[in-house]
Design a protein around this motif. Structure first.
Motif, mmCIF file in Angstrom:
data_model
loop_
_atom_site.group_PDB
_atom_site.id
_atom_site.type_symbol
_atom_site.label_atom_id
_atom_site.label_comp_id
_atom_site.label_asym_id
_atom_site.label_seq_id
_atom_site.Cartn_x
_atom_site.Cartn_y
_atom_site.Cartn_z
ATOM 1 N N LEU A 133 102.140 -91.028 21.320
ATOM 2 C CA LEU A 133 102.970 -91.105 22.520
ATOM 3 C C LEU A 133 103.671 -92.456 22.619
ATOM 4 O O LEU A 133 104.836 -92.534 23.015
ATOM 5 C CB LEU A 133 102.122 -90.868 23.762
ATOM 6 C CG LEU A 133 101.621 -89.435 23.986
ATOM 7 C CD1 LEU A 133 100.664 -89.381 25.180
ATOM 8 C CD2 LEU A 133 102.786 -88.472 24.206
ATOM 9 N N THR A 136 106.721 -92.501 20.496
ATOM 10 C CA THR A 136 107.789 -91.545 20.810
ATOM 11 C C THR A 136 108.298 -91.658 22.238
ATOM 12 O O THR A 136 109.503 -91.566 22.470
ATOM 13 C CB THR A 136 107.314 -90.101 20.566
ATOM 14 O OG1 THR A 136 106.127 -89.859 21.340
ATOM 15 C CG2 THR A 136 107.014 -89.864 19.099
ATOM 16 N N ASP A 137 107.399 -91.859 23.211
ATOM 17 C CA ASP A 137 107.814 -91.902 24.618
ATOM 18 C C ASP A 137 106.761 -92.639 25.438
ATOM 19 O O ASP A 137 105.827 -92.025 25.975
ATOM 20 C CB ASP A 137 108.021 -90.492 25.152
ATOM 21 C CG ASP A 137 108.724 -90.474 26.507
ATOM 22 O OD1 ASP A 137 108.667 -91.505 27.213
ATOM 23 O OD2 ASP A 137 109.324 -89.450 26.852
ATOM 24 N N ALA A 139 106.769 -93.716 28.348
ATOM 25 C CA ALA A 139 106.652 -93.237 29.725
ATOM 26 C C ALA A 139 105.658 -92.081 29.826
ATOM 27 O O ALA A 139 104.946 -91.943 30.826
ATOM 28 C CB ALA A 139 108.016 -92.818 30.252
ATOM 29 N N LEU A 140 105.608 -91.239 28.784
ATOM 30 C CA LEU A 140 104.627 -90.153 28.784
ATOM 31 C C LEU A 140 103.219 -90.704 28.604
ATOM 32 O O LEU A 140 102.270 -90.211 29.227
ATOM 33 C CB LEU A 140 104.947 -89.151 27.667
ATOM 34 C CG LEU A 140 106.164 -88.252 27.887
ATOM 35 C CD1 LEU A 140 106.306 -87.282 26.715
ATOM 36 C CD2 LEU A 140 106.056 -87.482 29.199
ATOM 37 N N LEU A 141 103.060 -91.727 27.752
ATOM 38 C CA LEU A 141 101.748 -92.351 27.604
ATOM 39 C C LEU A 141 101.309 -92.956 28.929
ATOM 40 O O LEU A 141 100.133 -92.844 29.306
ATOM 41 C CB LEU A 141 101.782 -93.416 26.508
ATOM 42 C CG LEU A 141 100.488 -94.220 26.337
ATOM 43 C CD1 LEU A 141 99.296 -93.323 26.036
ATOM 44 C CD2 LEU A 141 100.656 -95.271 25.232
ATOM 45 N N ARG A 143 101.962 -91.935 31.914
ATOM 46 C CA ARG A 143 101.478 -90.859 32.783
ATOM 47 C C ARG A 143 100.094 -90.383 32.346
ATOM 48 O O ARG A 143 99.207 -90.122 33.186
ATOM 49 C CB ARG A 143 102.464 -89.685 32.762
ATOM 50 C CG ARG A 143 103.756 -89.977 33.526
ATOM 51 C CD ARG A 143 104.800 -88.883 33.316
ATOM 52 N NE ARG A 143 105.959 -89.112 34.175
ATOM 53 C CZ ARG A 143 106.264 -88.395 35.249
ATOM 54 N NH1 ARG A 143 105.503 -87.378 35.588
ATOM 55 N NH2 ARG A 143 107.320 -88.684 35.980
ATOM 56 N N GLN A 144 99.899 -90.240 31.036
ATOM 57 C CA GLN A 144 98.611 -89.787 30.537
ATOM 58 C C GLN A 144 97.514 -90.797 30.881
ATOM 59 O O GLN A 144 96.403 -90.430 31.280
ATOM 60 C CB GLN A 144 98.701 -89.566 29.015
ATOM 61 C CG GLN A 144 97.589 -88.709 28.425
ATOM 62 C CD GLN A 144 96.417 -89.523 27.924
ATOM 63 O OE1 GLN A 144 96.491 -90.736 27.814
ATOM 64 N NE2 GLN A 144 95.323 -88.822 27.619
ATOM 65 N N ALA A 167 103.442 -95.177 37.547
ATOM 66 C CA ALA A 167 103.888 -94.849 36.194
ATOM 67 C C ALA A 167 104.872 -95.886 35.675
ATOM 68 O O ALA A 167 104.822 -96.273 34.490
ATOM 69 C CB ALA A 167 104.526 -93.460 36.176
ATOM 70 N N ALA A 171 104.211 -98.150 32.361
ATOM 71 C CA ALA A 171 105.163 -98.104 31.250
ATOM 72 C C ALA A 171 105.668 -99.497 30.895
ATOM 73 O O ALA A 171 105.911 -99.794 29.720
ATOM 74 C CB ALA A 171 106.329 -97.183 31.602
#
Length: 263
Positions: A133, A136-137, A139-141, A143-144, A167, A171
């Motif tokens: 994550l 690649t992204d 911002a998704l990490l 959130r996780q 979030a 990030a």
């Protein structure tokens, strides 16, 4: 040749030594700033930045845990400390465990929060997801991590805007410089080290920790001679979600052990 150069670090105060080791993706100040301020009136506090944090460069090769432990001791000695109380959070707890095993004469007492003896396939799978994550992204990490690192006491009352703000803050802390720390997380193995720890130890677990669940801390405490075990409410990110509780537990342990050592 193993790298034993001192790490970039924060140093504050005067008195007996106190070394604080941060977790993955944090740094000395974000993880420990409030505790440094609270303890500097009576301790020389040293908080190293692990490779990829602060001004410590990323290691060109995979991080060697034993060499990193030696670098922590070198950092403490750069600040004038031959002996010190030692505190670690998450991967910082793994590093602190290695320090206490390799340099028992240097460690006055030990506090380990969210530590573990050996990375299991479940955690390795999770850490690999973090790395994927992050590449690649981020911002998704972020959130996780919010959903797994923070406990229900913090997350339950949040509204949509507060989740978005959290979030954004997560990030902002994430960049690929920490990939080496995540890779180290995947291969922690302290099975041979824990039995060599002689310092009086407090193993601290967060009841709602979904990253390193409490059974890992119970295993760690059982493997260390003279270890006390304490479980409190909260998630893996206890230093950030309930700093008052977290730092007061650490301060009480360190002050008590320091007083006993002077008695």
């Amino acid at each position: 040749m193993a790298n034993r150069e001192p790490l970039d670090h924060v140093v504050a105060g005067a008195g007996p030594g106190l070394v604080l080791i941060h977790g993955t993706g944090a740094d000395a100040t974000s993880n420990w700033g409030a505790l440094i301020d609270a303890m500097r009136d009576r301790y020389t506090v040293v908080a190293p930045n692990l490779p990829g944090a602060g001004a410590t460069p990323v290691d060109p090769a995979p991080i060697d845990l034993d060499s990193l432990a030696d670098r922590v001791v070198s950092t403490a000695r750069t600040a004038g400390l031959e002996r010190f109380h030692l505190v670690g959070h998450s991967v910082g707890a793994a590093v602190a465990t290695a320090v206490a095993a390799r340099h028992p004469a240097a460690v006055t007492s030990l506090v380990l929060h969210a530590g573990w003896v050996r990375t299991t396939p479940r955690e390795a799978f999770m850490f690999d997801l973090w790395a994927r994550l992050l590449r690649t992204d981020p911002a998704l990490l972020a959130r996780q991590l919010i959903l797994t690192a923070m406990g229900p006491g913090l997350l339950g009352p949040l509204d949509d805007a507060q989740f978005a703000e959290l979030a954004e803050g997560f990030a902002a802390m994430l960049d690929e410089r920490i990939l080496g720390q995540i890779e180290l997380d995947t291969r922690i193995d302290l099975c041979d080290a824990v039995g060599r720890i002689t310092a009086p130890t407090l193993v601290l677990a967060s009841a709602d920790d979904q990253i390193i669940p409490p059974h890992h801390q119970r295993e760690l405490a059982a493997a260390i001679h003279q270890a006390d075990y304490l479980q409190v409410p909260g998630g893996h990110g206890l230093p950030f979600e309930d700093p008052v509780r977290f730092f007061s537990i650490i301060a009480e342990h360190v002050d008590r052990r320091q007083a006993q050592g002077q008695g």
